[in-house]
Design an enzyme around this catalytic site. Structure first.
Site, PDB file in Angstrom:
ATOM      1  N   GLU A  97      36.935  42.073  36.305  1.00 22.33           N
ATOM      2  CA  GLU A  97      37.173  41.590  37.682  1.00 22.33           C
ATOM      3  C   GLU A  97      38.664  41.277  37.878  1.00 22.33           C
ATOM      4  O   GLU A  97      39.252  41.607  38.913  1.00 22.33           O
ATOM      5  CB  GLU A  97      36.344  40.330  37.965  1.00 22.33           C
ATOM      6  CG  GLU A  97      36.581  39.835  39.387  1.00 22.33           C
ATOM      7  CD  GLU A  97      36.038  38.446  39.666  1.00 22.33           C
ATOM      8  OE1 GLU A  97      35.063  38.026  39.021  1.00 22.33           O
ATOM      9  OE2 GLU A  97      36.606  37.777  40.551  1.00 22.33           O
TER      10      GLU A  97
ATOM     11  N   THR B 122      36.399  34.946  40.511  1.00 22.65           N
ATOM     12  CA  THR B 122      35.296  34.203  41.134  1.00 22.65           C
ATOM     13  C   THR B 122      34.596  33.231  40.175  1.00 22.65           C
ATOM     14  O   THR B 122      34.107  32.200  40.597  1.00 22.65           O
ATOM     15  CB  THR B 122      34.237  35.166  41.693  1.00 22.65           C
ATOM     16  OG1 THR B 122      33.837  36.059  40.655  1.00 22.65           O
ATOM     17  CG2 THR B 122      34.765  35.952  42.869  1.00 22.65           C
TER      18      THR B 122
END
Ligand code: F3S
Length: 278
Positions: free
Chosen positions: A124, A162
């Protein structure tokens, strides 16, 4: 022995969505390819393989069927090479990750320098870095304030992986401000991880033993097990119900069950049922 399931446990919204999309792709004529294992859960990956959903490293290895992009997203370059294959693309990027990617690009345009708060090398984070690079910024990844360079420009953009905690973001922001640098922040922390961690810590403090379910290669499950172990010395990290050993629970009147974000509900149910039979 009372078995108590954590009120927040198991597959988060983004992982469940990716799983549902992959299972749907396996219906009909079957085959689909994921770029890397769909989630960090060997049992689920094996189950998908049996249904014709195979993990490949490169888009070029996908020869037919659809290509599935995982919940933690890909870099713009990988997305282009996926699209260049000319096969149907199933985008399972978690909407929260997509929002972070967009934030990285916007901050890059507005600030010219972006600090990504996250774990270097995580897929990510690689995506966030690439989105900011493509939008023309210089990028630096920092997990803590100690990772910051000493020569930051006057004004930086800050975006967060996140699954990081707000504490990690605050630590890096403090380090940035300590250099007299102004930070434009997009807080892209997803609360699913924090909710699971808080609920697990609470439960671990109340029970005699706790079982944490999830892949040993899953960073979020390992972290969950560490949090539980800090509250409850009889913490056991397992991947499946078959690993449960009744000797672990000798003398226990209560046992807690929690699971990482890559653990589907049926695996949790199986563990709870087996514990209840002990
Ligand atoms: Fe998405 Fe949050 Fe899960 S970012 S993949 S819902 S941990």
């Amino acid at each position: 022995m009372e078995v108590i399931r954590s009120k927040n446990a198991g597959a988060c919204y983004g992982v469940q969505r990716a799983l549902d999309l992959a299972l749907k792709a396996s219906e009909g004529d079957g085959s689909a390819f994921t770029l890397g294992p769909l989630i960090h859960n060997p049992q689920v990956v094996a189950n998908l393989e049996a249904r014709g959903v195979l993990a490949v490293k490169e888009p070029e290895q996908a020869t037919h069927g659809a290509i599935i992009i995982r919940s933690h997203g890909v870099t713009p370059a990988v997305r282009r090479s996926v699209e260049a294959r000319g096969l149907p693309v199933i985008d399972a990027t978690c909407p929260h990750v997509a929002r972070a990617q967009k934030a990285a690009a916007t901050l890059a345009e507005e600030c010219g320098y972006v600090v990504v708060v996250g774990e270097e090398g995580h897929p990510e984070v690689e995506g966030l870095v690439a989105y900011a690079h493509e939008a023309g910024a210089q990028v630096h990844v920092a997990e803590t304030a100690a990772d910051l360079p000493v020569d930051l420009p006057e004004h930086v953009g800050v975006v967060v992986q996140t699954t990081q905690t707000r504490d990690a973001l605050d630590d890096v922001l403090e380090g940035i401000r300590a250099q007299g640098v102004a930070a434009q922040v997009k807080d892209t922390v997803c609360t699913a991880t924090r909710q699971r961690q808080q609920a697990a810590a609470e439960l671990a403090g109340q029970v005699d033993a706790i079982v944490v379910i999830g892949g040993r290669n899953s960073a979020n499950t390992t972290h969950l097990a560490e949090i539980c172990a800090a509250e409850c010395p009889r913490t056991h990290h397992i991947e499946s119900a078959a690993e449960l050993d009744s000797a672990w629970f000798a003398g226990c009147s209560s046992v807690g069950v929690t699971a990482g974000a890559s653990t589907p509900d049926d695996q949790i149910d199986e563990v709870v049922q087996r514990l209840e039979r002990m």
